[in-house]
Design a protein around this motif. Structure first.
Motif, PDB file in Angstrom:
ATOM      1  N   ASN A 318      50.418  51.793  43.517  1.00 37.92           N
ATOM      2  CA  ASN A 318      51.848  51.902  43.204  1.00 37.92           C
ATOM      3  C   ASN A 318      52.139  52.076  41.717  1.00 37.92           C
ATOM      4  O   ASN A 318      53.076  51.497  41.171  1.00 37.92           O
ATOM      5  CB  ASN A 318      52.617  50.702  43.784  1.00 37.92           C
ATOM      6  N   GLY A 319      51.308  52.885  41.074  1.00 37.03           N
ATOM      7  CA  GLY A 319      51.614  53.337  39.725  1.00 37.03           C
ATOM      8  C   GLY A 319      50.942  52.598  38.594  1.00 37.03           C
ATOM      9  O   GLY A 319      51.040  53.019  37.439  1.00 37.03           O
ATOM     10  N   PHE A 320      50.252  51.491  38.900  1.00 34.75           N
ATOM     11  CA  PHE A 320      49.569  50.755  37.832  1.00 34.75           C
ATOM     12  C   PHE A 320      48.120  51.216  37.774  1.00 34.75           C
ATOM     13  O   PHE A 320      47.339  50.959  38.691  1.00 34.75           O
ATOM     14  CB  PHE A 320      49.641  49.251  38.062  1.00 34.75           C
ATOM     15  N   GLU A 321      47.741  51.906  36.694  1.00 31.94           N
ATOM     16  CA  GLU A 321      46.455  52.576  36.641  1.00 31.94           C
ATOM     17  C   GLU A 321      45.463  51.979  35.651  1.00 31.94           C
ATOM     18  O   GLU A 321      44.402  52.548  35.416  1.00 31.94           O
ATOM     19  CB  GLU A 321      46.668  54.068  36.312  1.00 31.94           C
ATOM     20  N   ASP A 322      45.791  50.837  35.045  1.00 34.06           N
ATOM     21  CA  ASP A 322      44.819  50.248  34.131  1.00 34.06           C
ATOM     22  C   ASP A 322      43.688  49.597  34.930  1.00 34.06           C
ATOM     23  O   ASP A 322      43.864  49.210  36.088  1.00 34.06           O
ATOM     24  CB  ASP A 322      45.485  49.209  33.232  1.00 34.06           C
ATOM     25  N   GLN A 323      42.532  49.462  34.288  1.00 32.38           N
ATOM     26  CA  GLN A 323      41.387  48.824  34.928  1.00 32.38           C
ATOM     27  C   GLN A 323      41.362  47.343  34.578  1.00 32.38           C
ATOM     28  O   GLN A 323      41.476  46.965  33.418  1.00 32.38           O
ATOM     29  CB  GLN A 323      40.086  49.492  34.472  1.00 32.38           C
ATOM     30  N   LEU A 324      41.212  46.511  35.608  1.00 31.67           N
ATOM     31  CA  LEU A 324      41.208  45.068  35.446  1.00 31.67           C
ATOM     32  C   LEU A 324      39.809  44.536  35.707  1.00 31.67           C
ATOM     33  O   LEU A 324      39.116  44.981  36.616  1.00 31.67           O
ATOM     34  CB  LEU A 324      42.205  44.426  36.423  1.00 31.67           C
ATOM     35  N   THR A 325      39.413  43.539  34.921  1.00 28.14           N
ATOM     36  CA  THR A 325      38.075  42.979  35.070  1.00 28.14           C
ATOM     37  C   THR A 325      38.006  42.064  36.285  1.00 28.14           C
ATOM     38  O   THR A 325      39.004  41.460  36.697  1.00 28.14           O
ATOM     39  CB  THR A 325      37.668  42.189  33.816  1.00 28.14           C
ATOM     40  N   ASP A 326      36.800  41.933  36.854  1.00 27.32           N
ATOM     41  CA  ASP A 326      36.623  41.040  37.993  1.00 27.32           C
ATOM     42  C   ASP A 326      35.346  40.213  37.883  1.00 27.32           C
ATOM     43  O   ASP A 326      34.941  39.575  38.840  1.00 27.32           O
ATOM     44  CB  ASP A 326      36.629  41.820  39.309  1.00 27.32           C
ATOM     45  N   GLY A 327      34.713  40.201  36.724  1.00 28.43           N
ATOM     46  CA  GLY A 327      33.490  39.425  36.539  1.00 28.43           C
ATOM     47  C   GLY A 327      33.765  37.976  36.196  1.00 28.43           C
ATOM     48  O   GLY A 327      34.916  37.531  36.104  1.00 28.43           O
ATOM     49  N   VAL A 328      32.694  37.221  35.977  1.00 26.88           N
ATOM     50  CA  VAL A 328      32.807  35.812  35.622  1.00 26.88           C
ATOM     51  C   VAL A 328      33.201  35.690  34.149  1.00 26.88           C
ATOM     52  O   VAL A 328      32.638  36.362  33.282  1.00 26.88           O
ATOM     53  CB  VAL A 328      31.486  35.067  35.880  1.00 26.88           C
ATOM     54  N   ASN A 329      34.189  34.833  33.874  1.00 27.79           N
ATOM     55  CA  ASN A 329      34.666  34.615  32.511  1.00 27.79           C
ATOM     56  C   ASN A 329      33.871  33.499  31.833  1.00 27.79           C
ATOM     57  O   ASN A 329      33.253  32.666  32.516  1.00 27.79           O
ATOM     58  CB  ASN A 329      36.150  34.250  32.530  1.00 27.79           C
ATOM     59  N   PRO A 330      33.882  33.429  30.501  1.00 28.97           N
ATOM     60  CA  PRO A 330      33.135  32.380  29.793  1.00 28.97           C
ATOM     61  C   PRO A 330      33.537  30.959  30.189  1.00 28.97           C
ATOM     62  O   PRO A 330      32.732  30.039  30.099  1.00 28.97           O
ATOM     63  CB  PRO A 330      33.472  32.652  28.315  1.00 28.97           C
ATOM     64  N   ASN A 331      34.794  30.780  30.652  1.00 26.67           N
ATOM     65  CA  ASN A 331      35.233  29.437  31.039  1.00 26.67           C
ATOM     66  C   ASN A 331      34.932  29.107  32.500  1.00 26.67           C
ATOM     67  O   ASN A 331      35.376  28.081  33.014  1.00 26.67           O
ATOM     68  CB  ASN A 331      36.727  29.260  30.748  1.00 26.67           C
ATOM     69  N   GLY A 332      34.186  29.976  33.179  1.00 26.78           N
ATOM     70  CA  GLY A 332      33.784  29.700  34.547  1.00 26.78           C
ATOM     71  C   GLY A 332      34.677  30.274  35.619  1.00 26.78           C
ATOM     72  O   GLY A 332      34.302  30.295  36.791  1.00 26.78           O
ATOM     73  N   THR A 333      35.878  30.743  35.235  1.00 23.08           N
ATOM     74  CA  THR A 333      36.742  31.427  36.189  1.00 23.08           C
ATOM     75  C   THR A 333      36.273  32.872  36.311  1.00 23.08           C
ATOM     76  O   THR A 333      35.288  33.266  35.687  1.00 23.08           O
ATOM     77  CB  THR A 333      38.209  31.390  35.726  1.00 23.08           C
ATOM     78  N   TYR A 334      36.970  33.641  37.115  1.00 19.68           N
ATOM     79  CA  TYR A 334      36.582  35.044  37.230  1.00 19.68           C
ATOM     80  C   TYR A 334      37.804  35.943  37.348  1.00 19.68           C
ATOM     81  O   TYR A 334      38.861  35.531  37.820  1.00 19.68           O
ATOM     82  CB  TYR A 334      35.627  35.266  38.400  1.00 19.68           C
ATOM     83  N   GLY A 335      37.641  37.165  36.874  1.00 21.94           N
ATOM     84  CA  GLY A 335      38.690  38.163  36.990  1.00 21.94           C
ATOM     85  C   GLY A 335      39.675  38.151  35.849  1.00 21.94           C
ATOM     86  O   GLY A 335      39.679  37.273  34.981  1.00 21.94           O
ATOM     87  N   ALA A 336      40.558  39.153  35.849  1.00 19.05           N
ATOM     88  CA  ALA A 336      41.552  39.335  34.789  1.00 19.05           C
ATOM     89  C   ALA A 336      42.750  38.413  34.938  1.00 19.05           C
ATOM     90  O   ALA A 336      43.436  38.090  33.987  1.00 19.05           O
ATOM     91  CB  ALA A 336      42.027  40.788  34.780  1.00 19.05           C
ATOM     92  N   ASN A 337      43.043  37.982  36.176  1.00 20.51           N
ATOM     93  CA  ASN A 337      44.218  37.142  36.473  1.00 20.51           C
ATOM     94  C   ASN A 337      45.532  37.848  36.156  1.00 20.51           C
ATOM     95  O   ASN A 337      46.477  37.257  35.619  1.00 20.51           O
ATOM     96  CB  ASN A 337      44.160  35.809  35.731  1.00 20.51           C
ATOM     97  N   PHE A 338      45.605  39.131  36.484  1.00 20.98           N
ATOM     98  CA  PHE A 338      46.846  39.899  36.359  1.00 20.98           C
ATOM     99  C   PHE A 338      47.917  39.266  37.245  1.00 20.98           C
ATOM    100  O   PHE A 338      47.677  38.946  38.402  1.00 20.98           O
ATOM    101  CB  PHE A 338      46.570  41.337  36.803  1.00 20.98           C
ATOM    102  N   GLY A 339      49.113  39.063  36.696  1.00 19.52           N
ATOM    103  CA  GLY A 339      50.206  38.456  37.448  1.00 19.52           C
ATOM    104  C   GLY A 339      50.245  36.944  37.379  1.00 19.52           C
ATOM    105  O   GLY A 339      51.027  36.314  38.086  1.00 19.52           O
TER     106      GLY A 339
END
Length: 442
Positions: A318-339
């Motif tokens: 639906n028009g949002f074309e940026d690439q968001l990360t989905d790997g493991v973050n340094p703090n142990g969470t994962y992903g970009a957490n868009f929204g």
């Protein structure tokens, strides 16, 4: 002279034309390049008018914050508390240790028109006249919202959540002009890991609230839910009138999966952007799609406030074309957490449709986005705001989690600019950034 120079000299008009064509082609096809280049990034429809960084000892804010207090975990505009003509702000510090470890606190910030802090008043078990007994780990201040003058004394009031059972509650705090507590009403058994004032949607002349419960197990584990709360003239939640929206309630239907954490930390009331008689509410699901995150724009029935239709916005949809990360973050969470967080920002680009400001606070140092919406609720274009994009010359730390909380302050300076607050400072005491956008009306 080299052969290359001779060729250019002898064929200069042709070479110039080819360079012009290449330049125009590159500019008009920016939407098709990779994540490290400009993707669908328009010429900025605003002038970046600078920023103010508010943290302990900076921006006029002085308090006894400690590492991990999470100042800026949530924040909101609350109107002019001290009567000086400038809107003030409430900021949560949900891991403050006044009275008990992680009991929580909030700060009333008395603002100057340039975005700096004139003074502040802390509200906790030990300060500000708040007589409630909080428990360790209550996280008072996890959600905060400005709700207008609920007790009709001429001073705006606030709502504050402490979401952790068994003492989970929503507090409506009536303020004095100095930011201390005049009195408060405790509404028990409400979980709000985020809190948003959405205006008066039921027509009773009181501001209504959305309590975000991303950990709700409605329909599956951690699918999430939101609860629209209506209060009476005594600042009490009318529990029987609450509208819940989740996989199993409120007409949402299919679309959520286990772990999506629908509800996020804030929602955004966009108004009737498609002019069909239903109001649109933007709600995050920041762990959906492998942690990349998503936003749902819900069209709510004008009477029942149930979902009549919905649209999902995430990478490639639906028009949002940026690439968001989905790997493991340094703090142990994962992903970009868009929204994860969001607010409505008015009409920045002058096309008659409200813009939505959101973020992906786990994407690198934390990226904010201005989503320029179409009337059909899709994304027309977007602007990134981070260390290199957006015009604000930010200098964020590598894991700062910029945009983990967002709120709207409006025209604080009185010059037609729009002030938007962004939380950051993860790993320290917490930081609040106030960015000033000057719309360039088309």
């Amino acid at each position: 002279m080299t052969n290359q120079k001779v060729f250019i000299q002898n064929h200069y008009p042709i070479v110039s034309m080819l360079l012009l064509i290449f330049t125009l082609y590159s500019c008009t096809n920016q939407a098709d390049v990779g994540v490290d280049e400009e993707i669908n990034m328009p010429t900025l429809p605003y002038q970046a008018e600078g920023l103010v960084k508010i943290e302990n000892g900076s921006g006029g804010f002085f308090a006894n914050l400690e590492s991990g207090d999470r100042f800026g975990r949530d924040h909101d505009k609350i109107g002019d508390v001290n009567g000086d003509g400038v809107a003030d702000m409430v900021v949560g510090a949900r891991s403050d240790d006044d009275g008990a470890i992680d009991a929580g606190a909030v700060y009333i910030l008395f603002m100057n028109s340039d975005g700096t802090v004139q003074g502040n008043q802390k509200i906790s078990m030990l300060e500000g006249g708040f007589t409630e007994t909080l428990h360790a780990g209550n996280f008072f201040g996890y959600g905060v919202a400005g709700i207008g003058d609920y007790d009709l004394d001429g001073i705006p009031d606030i709502a504050v959540s402490s979401p952790v059972p068994p003492n989970n509650a929503l507090y409506i705090i009536h303020l004095n002009a100095d930011g201390t507590v005049k009195n408060y009403v405790k509404n028990p058994n409400i979980i709000a890991n985020g809190l948003t004032a959405i205006g008066d949607i039921n027509g009773d002349n009181r501001v209504d609230l959305v309590a975000c419960h991303p950990g709700a197990n409605d329909g599956g584990i951690n699918r999430g839910a939101i609860h629209i709360l209506f209060l009476n003239s005594s600042s009490q939640v009318m529990y029987s009138h609450t509208v819940s929206i989740s996989s199993t309630q409120g007409g949402f239907g299919l679309g959520l999966e286990d772990g999506d954490q629908f509800g996020g930390r804030e929602v955004a009331m966009l108004g009737d952007i498609d002019n069909d008689g239903t109001k649109e509410l933007a709600v995050g699901a920041f762990m959906s799609d492998g942690g990349k995150g998503a936003i749902w724009i819900l069209s709510l029935n004008a009477t029942t406030f149930h979902v009549e239709s919905k649209m999902k916005i995430t990478e490639g949809i639906n028009g949002f074309e940026d690439q968001l990360t989905d790997g493991v973050n340094p703090n142990g969470t994962y992903g970009a957490n868009f929204g994860h967080a969001m607010c409505a920002a008015g009409d920045i680009d002058g096309d008659g449709v409200t813009e939505l400001i959101t973020g992906a606070n786990q994407q690198n140092e934390g990226w904010a986005y201005v989503l320029y919406l179409n009337a059909d609720k899709t994304v027309k274009s977007f602007t990134r705001i981070n260390n290199t994009d957006g015009g604000f010359n930010l200098n964020l730390g590598a894991e700062e989690r910029f945009s983990r909380s967002i709120s709207y302050m409006g025209d604080l300076k009185g010059d037609g600019s729009i002030a938007i607050n962004f939380g950051g400072g993860a790993g320290g005491t917490g930081t609040l950034y106030t960015l000033f956008f000057k719309p360039l009306k088309i």
